[in-house]
Design an enzyme around this catalytic site. Structure first.
Site, PDB file in Angstrom:
ATOM      1  CB  SER A  18      29.852  43.496  26.298  1.00 36.08           C
ATOM      2  OG  SER A  18      28.760  42.596  26.560  1.00 36.08           O
ATOM      3  CG  ASP A  67      28.485  32.224  34.318  1.00 37.33           C
ATOM      4  OD1 ASP A  67      27.792  33.301  34.843  1.00 37.33           O
ATOM      5  OD2 ASP A  67      28.137  31.114  33.917  1.00 37.33           O
ATOM      6  CB  VAL A  68      28.287  37.248  37.413  1.00 31.54           C
ATOM      7  CG1 VAL A  68      29.327  38.286  36.618  1.00 31.54           C
ATOM      8  CG2 VAL A  68      27.087  36.800  36.842  1.00 31.54           C
ATOM      9  CG  ASN A  94      25.125  46.316  34.183  1.00 29.90           C
ATOM     10  OD1 ASN A  94      24.071  46.870  34.201  1.00 29.90           O
ATOM     11  ND2 ASN A  94      25.695  45.628  32.930  1.00 29.90           N
ATOM     12  CB  SER A 146      14.991  46.489  37.760  1.00 33.56           C
ATOM     13  OG  SER A 146      13.847  46.641  36.883  1.00 33.56           O
ATOM     14  CE1 TYR A 159      15.906  41.776  35.373  1.00 34.66           C
ATOM     15  CE2 TYR A 159      14.202  43.087  35.687  1.00 34.66           C
ATOM     16  CZ  TYR A 159      15.564  42.869  35.302  1.00 34.66           C
ATOM     17  OH  TYR A 159      16.208  43.773  35.082  1.00 34.66           O
ATOM     18  CB  ALA A 161      11.863  37.501  43.481  1.00 37.75           C
ATOM     19  CB  ALA A 162      16.669  38.437  40.871  1.00 43.25           C
ATOM     20  CE  LYS A 163      17.888  43.469  37.932  1.00 42.80           C
ATOM     21  NZ  LYS A 163      19.198  43.796  37.961  1.00 42.80           N
TER      22      LYS A 163
END
Length: 252
Positions: A18, A67-68, A94, A146, A159, A161-163
């Site tokens: 969105s 909600d993902v 995304n 990222s 962030y 670590a997740a990416k």
């Protein structure tokens, strides 16, 4: 934006579609002829605006709210869409959030929430569509990473670590599904002109620009172009790859 037929008859899902990069990706895929289902979790007005833009431009788009980070809700929505449409051909993971802070003071809830949306959300959305892709022997799974996942960034341990996890997930998945005509890739943006960067103080922006050889922030449309390429037939022999869109930030 005039539609062409590059992705005609393809069903695409864009999570977090969105705003910002997700909005640009949704519009780009629709402009190539795909029917795009725009996922959102709370901002229905923004998502509807994107749908309306696409329809005005001659494309096809619909809303797909869930909600993902909610495994059951993700599976229900995506499996329901497959039953309704007959297939999902393109999945763009995304959706993502930030909860920045130095690790010494980071709250556990901020770590867990970023992991739940940014990393587990990819598992929650990819697994429900995978069997369908395997059966149809065609699919494009494109995960938005990222530059931070490769270079790190102070105040973003969660962030980053997740990416970084997204990159490992994608390479492993690519090995699993390549024999069935499915590709799995990462597009890793650098610093892009979005709502998040718009509110940064000018001093911080100047510091960022000083790190980027191209001397400017990227545009969401430039990330969307990379996604569109990986979704196309032109990228059928590219899988397990991380495509950086960062103006040379990693080489500086």
């Amino acid at each position: 934006m005039c539609c062409n037929q590059g992705l005609k008859d393809r069903i695409a899902v864009v999570t977090g579609g969105s705003r910002g990069i997700g909005r640009a990706i949704s519009r780009r895929l629709a402009g190539l002829g795909a029917r795009v289902f725009i996922n959102y979790v709370s901002n229905e007005n923004a998502a509807r605006d994107v749908v309306d833009e696409i329809i005005r431009e001659g494309g096809q788009a619909s809303l797909l709210p869930f909600d993902v980070s909610d495994r059951d809700a993700s599976a229900k929505a995506l499996k329901g869409l497959i039953k309704e449409q007959g297939a999902i051909h393109i999945l763009v993971n995304n959706a993502g959030i930030t909860r920045d802070g130095l690790l010494a003071r980071m709250k556990e809830e901020h770590w867990d929430r970023v992991m739940s949306v940014n990393l587990k959300g990819i598992y929650n959305c990819t697994q429900p569509v995978l069997m369908n892709m395997l059966k149809q022997r065609w699919g494009r799974i494109i995960n938005i990473g990222s530059v931070v996942g490769s270079m790190g960034n102070a105040g973003q341990c969660n962030y980053a670590a997740a990416k970084a996890g997204i990159e490992g997930f994608t390479r492993a998945l690519a090995r699993e599904v390549a024999p069935r005509g499915i590709t799995a890739n990462v597009v890793a943006p650098g610093f892009i002109e979005t709502d998040m960067t718009a509110v940064l103080p000018e001093k911080v922006k100047d510091q960022l620009l000083g790190q980027i050889p191209s001397g400017r922030l990227g545009r969401p449309e430039e990330v969307a172009d990379a996604v569109a390429f990986l979704a196309s037939e032109h990228a059928s022999y590219i899988t397990g790859h991380v495509l950086h869109v960062n103006g040379g930030l990693l080489c500086s």
